[in-house]
Design a protein around this motif. Structure first.
Motif, PDB file in Angstrom:
ATOM      1  N   VAL A 188      10.079   3.182  12.140  1.00 26.94           N
ATOM      2  CA  VAL A 188      10.968   3.844  11.185  1.00 26.94           C
ATOM      3  C   VAL A 188      10.671   5.337  11.089  1.00 26.94           C
ATOM      4  O   VAL A 188      11.572   6.173  11.110  1.00 26.94           O
TER       5      VAL A 188
ATOM      6  N   LEU B 240       4.592  -1.423   6.852  1.00 23.49           N
ATOM      7  CA  LEU B 240       5.632  -0.403   6.662  1.00 23.49           C
ATOM      8  C   LEU B 240       5.011   0.894   6.147  1.00 23.49           C
ATOM      9  O   LEU B 240       5.393   1.987   6.588  1.00 23.49           O
TER      10      LEU B 240
ATOM     11  N   SER C 136       2.970  -3.241  12.429  1.00 22.21           N
ATOM     12  CA  SER C 136       3.625  -1.932  12.293  1.00 22.21           C
ATOM     13  C   SER C 136       4.065  -1.378  13.649  1.00 22.21           C
ATOM     14  O   SER C 136       5.009  -0.595  13.726  1.00 22.21           O
TER      15      SER C 136
ATOM     16  N   VAL D  98      11.550  -7.414  11.789  1.00 22.30           N
ATOM     17  CA  VAL D  98      11.258  -7.914  10.443  1.00 22.30           C
ATOM     18  C   VAL D  98      12.055  -9.179  10.156  1.00 22.30           C
ATOM     19  O   VAL D  98      11.561 -10.105   9.501  1.00 22.30           O
TER      20      VAL D  98
ATOM     21  N   TYR E 243      13.621  -1.740  13.445  1.00 20.73           N
ATOM     22  CA  TYR E 243      13.113  -2.300  12.189  1.00 20.73           C
ATOM     23  C   TYR E 243      13.725  -3.640  11.806  1.00 20.73           C
ATOM     24  O   TYR E 243      13.006  -4.630  11.635  1.00 20.73           O
TER      25      TYR E 243
ATOM     26  N   THR F 207      14.349  -4.262   3.313  1.00 24.46           N
ATOM     27  CA  THR F 207      12.967  -4.625   2.994  1.00 24.46           C
ATOM     28  C   THR F 207      12.880  -5.313   1.635  1.00 24.46           C
ATOM     29  O   THR F 207      12.213  -6.351   1.487  1.00 24.46           O
TER      30      THR F 207
ATOM     31  N   ASP G 177       3.391   2.688   9.019  1.00 24.50           N
ATOM     32  CA  ASP G 177       4.375   3.366   9.865  1.00 24.50           C
ATOM     33  C   ASP G 177       4.928   4.615   9.199  1.00 24.50           C
ATOM     34  O   ASP G 177       5.054   5.669   9.833  1.00 24.50           O
TER      35      ASP G 177
END
Length: 320
Positions: free
Chosen positions: A93, A11, A88, A154, A150, A306, A14
């Motif tokens: 994002v 993350l 990633s 994930v 995202y 997250t 990214d």
């Protein structure tokens, strides 16, 4: 804790660096592979053509990823870095949020530029769009893509991470990376082939259905996290939930409405795609400032998701 640290690093990669160079970006490579199989099977004038494309692309991606895994698995540090970089690439994002901000900035300067930028985000004709429809299209694209850019990759990374915690398997890090990568392949297949045009009506059927199935749970999770984010940002969380439940199914896609409708409710605006759907109530005029609010709403939802994933996985790890 490799799984959590790799997610956090991916993350950060990214958000701080952004997309990989085009020549080595996995999604670009996927696109080339998809085009190869599309040309190979599009002559088959029934839906089996799309299934053959999906299976062919899956097989090639699995082989390539396994070769990469074998090369990097001999050194733990190299494995961790390359694993995180590849992970990633399954979400985007930075680009998602930046593109929305760019449209907002363009509206302050040049309507023509704003229309051009929006044309990269949506499939509709943008040449004659007014400011309100540009803002609507931008917020629609931003919030719809929270799921596939995202939350979904994930989510599947987390689910398989829990599976290998409970039941370790050989080459488990390969499979852990493969799961979100296959999601990204499926999403790219839908983006390239999942249109009901005369050319793609058959070959795009299976890619579109697979993408719908894979996004079914993540889209609803993303919608709920947006409701919570609306509450934390002092937006209209109650209306966000109400509009999500009322309007999410108005979209042609069974999944995209859950985040778009929630955003419309949270911001007390209507998101309109002419002749397709109207999400939300016309409580106030939509303005370019709503893009900034939607960016904040999306950012907080991504952050909360997250945190929740890291917390849940750590809790399961400690319990086991």
């Amino acid at each position: 804790m490799f799984i959590i640290f790799a997610l956090i690093l991916s993350l950060l990669i990214d958000m701080l660096i952004g997309e990989l160079p085009v020549k080595i970006h996995p999604v670009v490579i996927m696109g080339s592979i998809i085009n190869f199989f599309k040309k190979l099977f599009i002559g088959i004038k029934n839906r089996i053509s799309g299934l053959l494309v999906v299976l062919g692309v899956y097989c090639v991606v699995i082989i390539i990823l396994y070769i990469i895994y074998l090369i990097i698995s001999y050194n733990f540090i190299l494995l961790f870095i390359i694993f995180s970089i590849l992970l990633s690439s399954t979400f985007s994002v930075n680009m998602l949020l930046k593109t929305a901000r760019d449209v907002k900035d363009a509206l302050d300067e040049d309507m023509g530029k704003a229309r051009q930028l929006v044309s990269y985000l949506v499939s509709r004709d943008t040449d004659e769009l007014t400011e309100s429809f540009i803002v609507s299209a931008t917020i629609e694209s931003l919030t719809e893509n929270i799921t596939d850019s995202y939350v979904a990759p994930v989510f599947y990374y987390f689910i398989f991470g829990v599976v290998i915690l409970i039941h370790p398997i050989d080459n488990q890090l390969f499979y852990l990376l493969l799961v979100p990568m296959i999601y990204r392949v499926s999403n790219t297949l839908d983006a390239m082939l999942g249109y009901k045009s005369d050319e793609l009506i058959n070959i795009g059927y299976f890619p579109a259905k697979i993408d719908d199935i894979l996004n079914f749970i993540p889209s609803r999770i993303a919608g709920l996290f947006m409701v919570v984010s609306a509450y934390l940002l002092n937006l209209d969380a109650g209306n966000a939930y109400r509009i999500m439940m009322r309007d999410a199914r108005k979209c042609p896609s069974p999944n995209s409405g859950y985040t778009m409708a929630t955003a419309a409710g949270a911001l007390n605006i209507q998101l309109i795609k002419k002749d397709t759907y109207i999400l939300g109530d016309d409580n106030k005029d939509i303005t370019k400032d709503d893009i900034s609010k939607a960016v904040r709403l999306s950012s907080v939802a991504i952050g909360l998701f997250t945190i929740a994933i890291v917390f849940l996985f750590t809790l399961i790890y400690v319990i086991l």
